[in-house]
Design an enzyme around this catalytic site. Sequence first.
Site, PDB file in Angstrom:
ATOM      1  N   PHE A  21       0.846  -1.191   0.000  1.00 62.48           N
ATOM      2  CA  PHE A  21       0.000   0.000   0.000  1.00 62.48           C
ATOM      3  C   PHE A  21       0.883   1.244   0.000  1.00 62.48           C
ATOM      4  O   PHE A  21       0.591   2.245  -0.648  1.00 62.48           O
ATOM      5  CB  PHE A  21      -0.918  -0.012   1.225  1.00 62.48           C
ATOM      6  CG  PHE A  21      -1.870   1.144   1.274  1.00 62.48           C
ATOM      7  CD1 PHE A  21      -2.981   1.185   0.446  1.00 62.48           C
ATOM      8  CD2 PHE A  21      -1.657   2.205   2.139  1.00 62.48           C
ATOM      9  CE1 PHE A  21      -3.866   2.263   0.485  1.00 62.48           C
ATOM     10  CE2 PHE A  21      -2.525   3.288   2.189  1.00 62.48           C
ATOM     11  CZ  PHE A  21      -3.635   3.310   1.352  1.00 62.48           C
ATOM     12  N   ARG A  49       5.416   7.945   0.237  1.00 60.41           N
ATOM     13  CA  ARG A  49       3.957   7.902   0.265  1.00 60.41           C
ATOM     14  C   ARG A  49       3.400   9.196  -0.312  1.00 60.41           C
ATOM     15  O   ARG A  49       4.108  10.211  -0.362  1.00 60.41           O
ATOM     16  CB  ARG A  49       3.429   7.696   1.685  1.00 60.41           C
ATOM     17  CG  ARG A  49       3.886   8.699   2.704  1.00 60.41           C
ATOM     18  CD  ARG A  49       3.178   8.471   4.037  1.00 60.41           C
ATOM     19  NE  ARG A  49       1.788   8.889   3.998  1.00 60.41           N
ATOM     20  CZ  ARG A  49       0.868   8.528   4.918  1.00 60.41           C
ATOM     21  NH1 ARG A  49       1.210   7.726   5.898  1.00 60.41           N
ATOM     22  NH2 ARG A  49      -0.359   8.958   4.824  1.00 60.41           N
ATOM     23  N   GLU A 132       6.828  12.420   2.815  1.00 61.35           N
ATOM     24  CA  GLU A 132       5.469  12.967   2.863  1.00 61.35           C
ATOM     25  C   GLU A 132       5.459  14.428   3.305  1.00 61.35           C
ATOM     26  O   GLU A 132       6.170  14.818   4.230  1.00 61.35           O
ATOM     27  CB  GLU A 132       4.615  12.158   3.835  1.00 61.35           C
ATOM     28  CG  GLU A 132       3.192  12.686   3.960  1.00 61.35           C
ATOM     29  CD  GLU A 132       2.438  12.065   5.126  1.00 61.35           C
ATOM     30  OE1 GLU A 132       1.203  12.061   5.088  1.00 61.35           O
ATOM     31  OE2 GLU A 132       3.098  11.603   6.082  1.00 61.35           O
ATOM     32  N   GLU A 155     -13.027   0.853   2.034  1.00 64.75           N
ATOM     33  CA  GLU A 155     -11.673   1.126   2.499  1.00 64.75           C
ATOM     34  C   GLU A 155     -11.467   0.697   3.951  1.00 64.75           C
ATOM     35  O   GLU A 155     -10.430   0.975   4.544  1.00 64.75           O
ATOM     36  CB  GLU A 155     -11.350   2.611   2.335  1.00 64.75           C
ATOM     37  CG  GLU A 155     -11.298   3.063   0.877  1.00 64.75           C
ATOM     38  CD  GLU A 155     -10.878   4.509   0.721  1.00 64.75           C
ATOM     39  OE1 GLU A 155     -10.509   5.142   1.732  1.00 64.75           O
ATOM     40  OE2 GLU A 155     -10.917   5.011  -0.425  1.00 64.75           O
TER      41      GLU A 155
END
Length: 205
Positions: A21, A49, A132, A155
């Site tokens: 992910f 990310r 990030e 989700e």
Amino acid sequence: MTEFNQQDVEILRREPGFRGFYRLDVLTLRHRLFAGGWGPELRRELFVRPDAVCVLPYDPWQDAVVLIEQIRVGALGKRTNPWMLELVAGLFDDGEEAEQVAHREAEEEAGLTLLNLTPITRYFPSPGGSDEQVYLYCATVDSRGVGGLHGLAEEGEDIRVSVWPRSEALAAMADGRIDNAASIIALQWLELHGQGLRAQAGPQP
């Protein structure tokens, strides 16, 4: 601030460490030293990310904020309760602008319509190991009737939404019940700027 150009850092290798992910890259690099010359080769893991948007929904007519609560795996084992009080937040999808993310996540996570958005700041929450950036906003909302359970089932989201008087949210921050960076920064900003937001709000819609 130190002057910087791209030649001050050499990325010698960038290798995949993990793909899921999120993504982890392994970088081998070296950089120029403050004293001159080059430092040794460094091996560093980088958590890669998407950037995130966090929004503090504020009702200036009720002097109240809307907070969400959900489980956070990062708090397991470091906190007696891994369900954390937080801001509305989400990650960028491809092609999205920050304000689009804010409006989408406010609807999905809290059933909220944002009346306007005020930028607070943009910051790196953990630049020692992650790339990030967080785009932080305060948004004017009408909190009447807000609350309950929200989130996208596909989700796996299980989000409880509640309205807090501003004074109670600040007390929760002071005693450690609110202990995540985005919420702390936003609530401190609101303490400095809330009076101006209330003065500018006009009649309640």
